[in-house]
Scaffold this active site. Structure first.
Site, PDB file in Angstrom:
ATOM      1  N   LYS A 287       5.328 -13.863   4.327  1.00 21.42           N
ATOM      2  CA  LYS A 287       5.310 -14.876   3.261  1.00 21.42           C
ATOM      3  C   LYS A 287       6.728 -14.950   2.701  1.00 21.42           C
ATOM      4  CE  LYS A 287       3.085 -17.736   0.490  1.00 21.42           C
ATOM      5  NZ  LYS A 287       2.502 -19.015   0.927  1.00 21.42           N
TER       6      LYS A 287
ATOM      7  N   ASP B 255      -9.807  -7.876   8.935  1.00 20.12           N
ATOM      8  CA  ASP B 255     -11.225  -7.978   8.568  1.00 20.12           C
ATOM      9  C   ASP B 255     -11.724  -9.399   8.833  1.00 20.12           C
ATOM     10  OD1 ASP B 255     -11.131  -5.352   7.569  1.00 20.12           O
ATOM     11  OD2 ASP B 255     -12.437  -5.832   5.891  1.00 20.12           O
TER      12      ASP B 255
ATOM     13  N   ASP C 248      -4.403  -5.861   6.757  1.00 22.08           N
ATOM     14  CA  ASP C 248      -5.726  -5.401   6.349  1.00 22.08           C
ATOM     15  C   ASP C 248      -6.658  -6.607   6.206  1.00 22.08           C
ATOM     16  OD1 ASP C 248      -7.761  -3.796   5.491  1.00 22.08           O
ATOM     17  OD2 ASP C 248      -6.913  -3.358   3.532  1.00 22.08           O
TER      18      ASP C 248
ATOM     19  N   TYR D 190       0.832  -1.212   0.000  1.00 21.22           N
ATOM     20  CA  TYR D 190       0.000   0.000   0.000  1.00 21.22           C
ATOM     21  C   TYR D 190       0.868   1.263   0.000  1.00 21.22           C
ATOM     22  CZ  TYR D 190      -4.137  -2.841   1.252  1.00 21.22           C
ATOM     23  OH  TYR D 190      -5.174  -3.741   1.278  1.00 21.22           O
TER      24      TYR D 190
ATOM     25  N   ASP E 132      -0.715 -17.423   4.663  1.00 19.84           N
ATOM     26  CA  ASP E 132      -1.795 -18.335   4.251  1.00 19.84           C
ATOM     27  C   ASP E 132      -2.129 -19.314   5.379  1.00 19.84           C
ATOM     28  OD1 ASP E 132       0.771 -19.248   3.810  1.00 19.84           O
ATOM     29  OD2 ASP E 132       0.356 -20.186   1.871  1.00 19.84           O
TER      30      ASP E 132
HETATM   31 MG    MG Z   1      -9.805  -2.954   5.411  1.00 23.29          MG
END
Ligand code: MG
Ligand code: NAI
Length: 334
Positions: free
Chosen positions: A169, A230, A226, A121, A202
């Site tokens: 990862k 969630d 992120d 990001y 993962d």
């Molecule tokens: Mg979000």
């Protein structure tokens, strides 16, 4: 007077910010709310999703309360701009089960610490002239990885947690997550009393479903954090209950994890608890621990009693009904 920048944003961002501000105004503290614009409506009006003025107001405030925005196609997300401009490099996302909430797990209490300024990001995305190839840069620096790891260990101590898990990862993203993982274990040496662990992202997604009780503090990069936060919110009752704080050395920005929810916006049925719990995190950041605790406990009590509930929790009450009940509960506690 405590100066708070208030950025309501779009959709339910406006509804939940109104609720959060009502709770703050009910406390025996003096706030000066400085309103600032960001988001889709702001873009339609001003041609930018985040005017300079908004960043200035946030910089000059003691803390910022942010509702949620609707993203604008082709424009960088204003919340990401704000987090970068304020250098709020850590996004704290507590995952906690509440009594009275019908959810997948009723015994969770962990914290996701998400790196907030770089990773995928970082905002360095390009598309070539043919529009056949688009590239996003994944920036991971040792500086940012070390400071986020340190903050995760400090949070573990503060919250009396036994372990910190680094999620990455590094088997595939060898260079970038190599730096992230190495930085984590370097900082870990300064915290011998805290157990450390590292998992691939993962596998972590699966462990969050199969053994989430194992987690105390998770530290991870921007995109992974992120997604995992969630998903974790879904374990304990959904986005309507998930608060967050963006913390840096100079600024704090507090917001619910959810977005502007266009599917329910404008009907005043959004759940304000995520925002009110974010308000509690903001009060803690402002060293108003007494009020932070009262607001948090009031939310917990309102959820446990279950007398008022928004539709996401199976009720029929409105956003401000919940806020008013939280305010009543705070008054009962004081
Ligand atoms: Mg979000
Ligand atoms: P969303 O978080 O807005 O909604 C996802 C689902 O959860 C929807 O069904 C919504 O009704 C429900 N929900 C979310 N918050 C709720 C609440 N407080 N009470 C009851 N139900 C709630 O995510 P979505 O739909 O993917 O995105 C909508 C817009 O928000 C998009 O433009 C997106 O880019 C933006 N967004 C903004 C964020 C921010 O401002 N920080 C974060 C995430 C998304």
């Amino acid at each position: 007077m405590i100066k708070i920048a208030r950025i309501d944003g779009d959709g339910i961002g406006k509804e939940v910010t109104e609720a959060g501000v009502a709770v703050l105004e009910s406390l025996d503290l003096n706030f000066d709310f400085l309103e600032a614009e960001a988001g889709r409506e702001c873009f339609d009006k001003n041609g930018t999703t985040i005017p300079e003025e908004t960043i200035k107001i946030a910089r000059n405030a003691k803390a910022t309360l942010f509702g949620a925005i609707t993203s604008t196609p082709g424009q960088k997300s204003p919340i990401i701009t704000l987090r970068q401009e304020l250098d709020t490099y850590a996004n704290l996302r507590p995952i906690k089960s509440f009594k009275g909430i019908d959810c997948l797990f009723d015994d969770l209490d962990f914290l996701i610490v998400r790196e907030n300024t770089e990773g995928l990001y970082s905002g360095n995305e390009t598309i070539d002239e043919t529009e056949e190839k688009a590239v996003a840069q994944r920036v991971i620096t040792r500086k940012a990885s070390e400071r986020i790891s340190r903050l995760a260990f400090e949070q573990a101590i503060k919250l009396n947690k036994e372990s910190v898990t680094c999620v990455h990862k590094a088997n595939v993203l060898k260079k970038t997550d190599g730096v992230f993982k190495e930085s984590f274990f370097k900082v870990a040496k300064d915290y011998p009393m805290i157990r450390t662990n590292d998992y691939y992202v993962d596998a972590t997604a699966m462990y969050l479903l199969t053994k989430p009780q194992e987690f105390d503090v998770i530290v991870t990069s921007n995109l992974f954090g992120d997604i995992l936060s969630d998903a974790s919110a879904g374990l304990v009752g959904g986005l309507g209950l998930a608060p967050s704080g963006n913390i840096g050395d100079k600024h704090g920005l507090f917001e619910p994890v959810h977005g502007s929810a266009p599917d329910i916006a404008g009907r005043n049925i959004s759940n304000p608890i995520a925002m009110i719990l974010s308000v509690s995190m903001m009060l803690e950041y402002l060293n108003e621990d007494y009020w932070a605790e009262k607001v948090r406990i009031a939310c917990e009590n309102v959820l446990e009693k279950g007398k008022v509930k928004t539709p996401d929790l199976g009720g029929t009450d409105k956003t401000m009904d919940i806020a008013n009940e939280v305010i009543n509960e705070i008054n009962r506690l004081c």
